[in-house]
Design an enzyme around this catalytic site. Sequence first.
Site, PDB file in Angstrom:
ATOM      1  CB  SER A   1      -1.525  -3.707   1.476  1.00 17.88           C
ATOM      2  OG  SER A   1      -0.304  -4.253   1.916  1.00 17.88           O
TER       3      SER A   1
ATOM      4  N   GLY B   1       0.787  -1.215   0.000  1.00 11.47           N
ATOM      5  CA  GLY B   1       0.000   0.000   0.000  1.00 11.47           C
ATOM      6  C   GLY B   1       0.826   1.275   0.000  1.00 11.47           C
TER       7      GLY B   1
ATOM      8  CG  ASN C   1      -4.994   3.354   9.244  1.00 10.22           C
ATOM      9  OD1 ASN C   1      -5.396   4.413   8.763  1.00 10.22           O
ATOM     10  ND2 ASN C   1      -3.887   3.280   9.969  1.00 10.22           N
TER      11      ASN C   1
ATOM     12  CD  GLN D   1      -7.044  -1.348   7.677  1.00 11.29           C
ATOM     13  OE1 GLN D   1      -7.801  -2.247   8.025  1.00 11.29           O
ATOM     14  NE2 GLN D   1      -5.758  -1.359   7.991  1.00 11.29           N
TER      15      GLN D   1
ATOM     16  CB  CYS E   1       2.774   2.435   9.487  1.00  8.85           C
ATOM     17  SG  CYS E   1       2.168   1.107   8.428  1.00  8.85           S
TER      18      CYS E   1
ATOM     19  CG  HIS F   1       0.016  -7.024   5.174  1.00 14.07           C
ATOM     20  ND1 HIS F   1       0.020  -6.617   6.491  1.00 14.07           N
ATOM     21  CD2 HIS F   1       0.226  -5.915   4.450  1.00 14.07           C
ATOM     22  CE1 HIS F   1       0.230  -5.322   6.557  1.00 14.07           C
ATOM     23  NE2 HIS F   1       0.361  -4.871   5.331  1.00 14.07           N
TER      24      HIS F   1
ATOM     25  CB  THR G   1      12.715  -9.636 -11.039  1.00 10.85           C
ATOM     26  OG1 THR G   1      13.759  -9.455 -11.984  1.00 10.85           O
ATOM     27  CG2 THR G   1      12.169 -11.052 -11.144  1.00 10.85           C
TER      28      THR G   1
END
Length: 384
Positions: free
Chosen positions: A202, A74, A154, A182, A330, A204, A240
């Site tokens: 994102s 994100g 969030n 979220q 974060c 996860h 990559t």
Amino acid sequence: MNTHTKIYLDHAASTPLDPAVFDVMKPYFLDFQGNPSSTHAYGRALKHALEQARRDIANCLNVRPLEIYFTSGGTESDNLAIKGAVEGYQLKHIISSPIEHHAVTHPIEELEKEGKVTVTWLKVDRKGQISLQELERTLKAHPRALVSLMHGNNEIGTVYDIVSIGQLCRQYDAFFHSDTVQTLGKVPLNVNDLEVDFLTASAHKFYGPKGVGFLYVRKGVSLPPLVTGGGQERRLRPGTENLPAIVGMATALKRAYERMETSGQQEWELKSYLVQQLKTYFPGVRFNGETAPEHCLPNVVNITLPGAGDPMLLFNLDLKGIAASGGSACSSGATVGSHVLHHIGVTKEEMPRSLRLSVGKTNHKSDVDTLIQALQEILVPANA
């Protein structure tokens, strides 16, 4: 690893990897060789898997596969959209909210400091809501701006009306970026029906792997890359590709969409039980953010507990085997309180007794009961 942690109530920070998702990822770590950009058989097999993952994600969102760009998550996606839109279209004004994730506020502040843009930070009320009227007034004064407003907050779970926001942006020829980290996988998002130019996600946050995400860019909108060095992701995001993670992300999102109605109902029921128990055992508890189902996330509860509180509240919960949060993961380690809570009126003195509790599919009512007992043991002696 914190092996004593038994109850995980921090799903807004990250969700555990779904074992079924890991099973899909594992062969791409061990059995597949090569580079997706190589033209030999090994590379072609990986390229096919990469593009199938792109199609699967696009199908969930009802968008075109070419509108999906893979990133590291994100934060990178937010930066790519915000900085890229300003540079690519020579935009001079950004409209946002002071309670956005720092992946949005920090790049905006950097652009402002560099003199590239001016910024309007919309006011938020005690529930974290913006005023659509203020947004329209600002758009009238600054047409063809970049508007960056998240879908679901969030920290406090407040959900913005991104349909109406997008319509206003289109009316005033503005670009619209929404951080949906979220909400994606928790609430249905038919992106093709939204007036959004950029959307970030994102993996996860919906039981996928960490370190991978994507950016949706509406067809016809172009962005310059933040870094250069290769032709991957149609030159927007060279390097990559992290194929095991990308395949895992696509699998996790498909599973989230397939189970969305059932999972959402389970989370709502557990959240409702948590709210009820908090009200019962802690009279005077304050709920930060929206609480009406149509205006909030189904799994996030942010509270300020009554009384003197405990400056070591999170630490003491952790000692009892309960993982919770005081705000965004974060911002962990920061010496100041949550910027989100600050902007909705939570005082510095109240910060130490404010908690974000976010439930997920690993939780049960017994976890809530254990949490309530732990809070009583921690807080009652302090407030006696």
